[in-house]
Scaffold this motif. Structure first.
Motif, mmCIF file in Angstrom:
data_model
loop_
_atom_site.group_PDB
_atom_site.id
_atom_site.type_symbol
_atom_site.label_atom_id
_atom_site.label_comp_id
_atom_site.label_asym_id
_atom_site.label_seq_id
_atom_site.Cartn_x
_atom_site.Cartn_y
_atom_site.Cartn_z
ATOM 1 N N ALA A 29 -5.598 2.493 2.993
ATOM 2 C CA ALA A 29 -5.128 1.111 3.145
ATOM 3 C C ALA A 29 -3.803 1.080 3.886
ATOM 4 O O ALA A 29 -3.577 0.224 4.755
ATOM 5 C CB ALA A 29 -4.997 0.471 1.772
ATOM 6 N N TYR A 78 -4.422 1.859 7.560
ATOM 7 C CA TYR A 78 -5.058 0.738 8.271
ATOM 8 C C TYR A 78 -4.066 -0.386 8.516
ATOM 9 O O TYR A 78 -4.055 -1.008 9.599
ATOM 10 C CB TYR A 78 -6.243 0.238 7.454
ATOM 11 C CG TYR A 78 -6.973 -0.894 8.126
ATOM 12 C CD1 TYR A 78 -7.840 -0.641 9.208
ATOM 13 C CD2 TYR A 78 -6.796 -2.225 7.706
ATOM 14 C CE1 TYR A 78 -8.487 -1.690 9.829
ATOM 15 C CE2 TYR A 78 -7.442 -3.259 8.314
ATOM 16 C CZ TYR A 78 -8.296 -2.995 9.381
ATOM 17 O OH TYR A 78 -8.927 -4.055 9.997
ATOM 18 N N SER A 79 -3.194 -0.635 7.515
ATOM 19 C CA SER A 79 -2.265 -1.762 7.668
ATOM 20 C C SER A 79 -1.092 -1.419 8.578
ATOM 21 O O SER A 79 -0.481 -2.316 9.179
ATOM 22 C CB SER A 79 -1.730 -2.194 6.298
ATOM 23 O OG SER A 79 -0.992 -1.129 5.698
ATOM 24 N N THR A 117 0.838 -1.217 0.000
ATOM 25 C CA THR A 117 0.000 0.000 0.000
ATOM 26 C C THR A 117 0.869 1.263 0.000
ATOM 27 O O THR A 117 0.511 2.274 -0.609
ATOM 28 C CB THR A 117 -0.937 0.020 1.202
ATOM 29 O OG1 THR A 117 -0.165 -0.186 2.426
ATOM 30 C CG2 THR A 117 -1.981 -1.095 1.106
#
Length: 518
Positions: free
Chosen positions: A66, A69-70, A39
């Motif tokens: 993304a 979030y990761s 990402t």
């Protein structure tokens, strides 16, 4: 501004992404390292390509969300600020930019709350993040507006420095730069100047605009054009450009003086070119001025000749008509002219006097000029007139405040003028009176006055007394004062009169004094 934002993206987004990945792995925050790296790469790639593919700006929130979030790190908020500014950099309305900032910060808040506990602190931090995003957008607008104003002022200042606001041409300063640029390139050109300073002041700005449009219309391929010094125009043309000044002037309806100077044949720099051009314009204007003065003088002379001829014909016709009448009467009496002999002779004498005075008036002035003492000249006039004045019962008095006044003059002519003025004075007085004959100086002028206390001249007649053939005397020719005026003008002086009915008259003659005594 655009370059700064792009540099921030290209330099700091990859650096921030690497720092977040390393920190997330060390602190054990990321649940999936591979997803975090992928990402991050997608986000960096979209940032690097969004100037070429602008649509990438509007989907960057997907790889950003993304990556956030990761990684499970709040440090991603800085990436959200950079993305917000990247998206809104071309937008000016607060409503649009605020909405975009709110949507991105809400995305950050929801993702953040997905991996942190829902405590009071975290909720308050979310509110603070929203406020921070709005303040960031506001500051961005302030900076953007300030930069825009600076650019606008810079453009305006450059325009005012180099251009004429009225015509859109270069001004003097801007034209120098244009000409110097072509001189540095060593390219030949024609340097053309136009002067329209002899136009009326009414609607002057409209005339300037109209003329500038005519120049553009005639020379669409000019190398540079300017307006300077208010009413002067300059235009730079290629060496092969043909110019018809007459056509420009006729079409514009403006009287224009122009000059052409060629580079490099006639001048090596701007100052040389404009100096030569303006010198030529001055010469042309002086020539035109002299020509107009000559034409005006010729016209005035012709008008005067016509008036003299008409007056002379009228004055001579009267005695000739009388003589003709007496001859016709003598025919009936067997050509015995004795009863009318004296009258006929007086009329013939009058014709002779008219002819003599007319010749004196009309013939060119013969120069017998030399420096003379004015007081001695007046003393001569006094001695010639005193007995005649006394015979009429008047008193002639001479006064001189400066015996050393000298004048360059034709002595006989000036004596003729002064005698004429004194005779006019005592002939105008019906009762015994005084005539004052006065000499004084006024600046660089010698002043001679003849004053009487006679009946005076009405104001309606004062403006006519120097006209040829105008007279109030029964036996006058009307050429005496005209001849006086001409003689004084030939001496570079002037004659004037002041009079009041019932009080008297003052004739004043002013002549330039001899420099050695001025």
């Amino acid at each position: 501004m655009h370059l700064t934002i792009n540099m921030i993206k290209l330099l700091y987004v990859p650096l921030i992404c690497v720092l977040i990945i390393v920190s997330s792995v060390i602190m054990g925050k990321t649940p999936n390292v591979i997803l975090t790296v992928i990402t991050a790469l997608l986000l960096i790639l979209s940032v690097m390509l969004d100037r070429k593919y602008t649509w990438l700006k509007y989907i960057q929130f997907i790889p950003l969300g993304a990556f956030h979030y990761s990684s499970h790190l709040n440090w991603c908020i800085l990436l959200y600020y950079i993305t917000t500014i990247n998206v809104i950099e071309h937008k000016t309305r607060h409503r649009d930019t605020t909405l975009i900032a709110l949507l991105l910060i809400l995305q950050y808040t929801f993702i953040r709350l997905s991996y942190v506990p829902l405590t009071t602190y975290n909720m308050l931090v979310s509110i603070f993040d929203v406020i921070t995003a709005l303040v960031t957008v506001l500051f961005f607008h302030v900076i953007l507006r300030s930069e825009s104003e600076k650019r606008r002022l810079k453009v305006k200042n450059e325009y005012l420095t180099n251009y004429d606001a009225l015509t859109g041409f270069n001004n003097y300063s801007g034209y120098i730069k244009t000409v110097q640029h072509h001189i540095e390139l060593n390219r030949g050109f024609q340097f053309v100047l136009f002067d329209i300073s002899n136009v009326a002041t009414k609607n002057f700005e409209d005339i300037l605009v109209s003329f500038s449009r005519k120049l553009i219309e005639h020379f669409p391929n000019h190398l540079g054009a300017c307006r300077y010094a208010g009413d002067n125009f300059g235009i730079m043309l290629s060496p092969r450009e043909q110019m018809d000044v007459l056509e420009i002037c006729e079409n514009s309806g403006i009287k224009v003086t122009s000059s052409i100077t060629h580079f490099p044949e006639e001048g090596s720099d701007f100052q040389d070119l404009i100096h030569i051009g303006e010198e030529r314009i001055l010469e042309m204007k002086q020539g035109n001025r002299n020509k107009r003065q000559e034409e005006q003088l010729r016209s005035e002379k012709m008008q005067m000749v016509g008036q003299l001829a008409a007056g002379m014909a009228h004055e001579i016709r009267n005695p000739l008509t009388s003589i003709q009448g007496f001859i016709q009467l003598s025919k009936k009496s067997g050509y015995n002219i004795e009863p009318w002999y004296d009258v006929i002779m007086s009329e013939i004498t009058r014709v002779g006097e008219l002819t003599v005075e007319f010749l004196q008036f009309s013939k060119p002035h013969e120069s017998h000029m030399k420096a003379e003492v004015m007081a001695k000249c007046m003393a001569k006039v006094y001695s010639l007139c005193e007995s005649e004045v006394t015979s009429y019962g008047h008193i002639l008095e001479m006064e001189s405040s400066d015996e050393d006044i000298m004048v360059i003059m034709d002595r006989d002519k000036i004596i003729q003028v002064l005698i004429n003025l004194i005779r006019n004075a005592f002939q105008a007085m019906e009762q015994a009176g005084h005539i004052h004959f006065i000499l004084s100086r006024e600046g660089e002028m010698a002043v001679i006055q003849v004053c009487d206390n006679g009946k005076g001249i009405p104001q309606s007649e004062i403006s006519k007394i120097f006209d040829p053939f105008y007279t109030t005397k029964e036996e006058g020719t009307g050429l005496g004062l005209s001849l006086c005026s001409k003689i004084i003008e030939d001496h570079d002086g002037y004659i004037s009169v002041e009079s009041e009915v019932g009080s008297g008259t003052v004739f004043t003659v002013k002549l330039p004094m001899y420099p050695a005594n001025s």
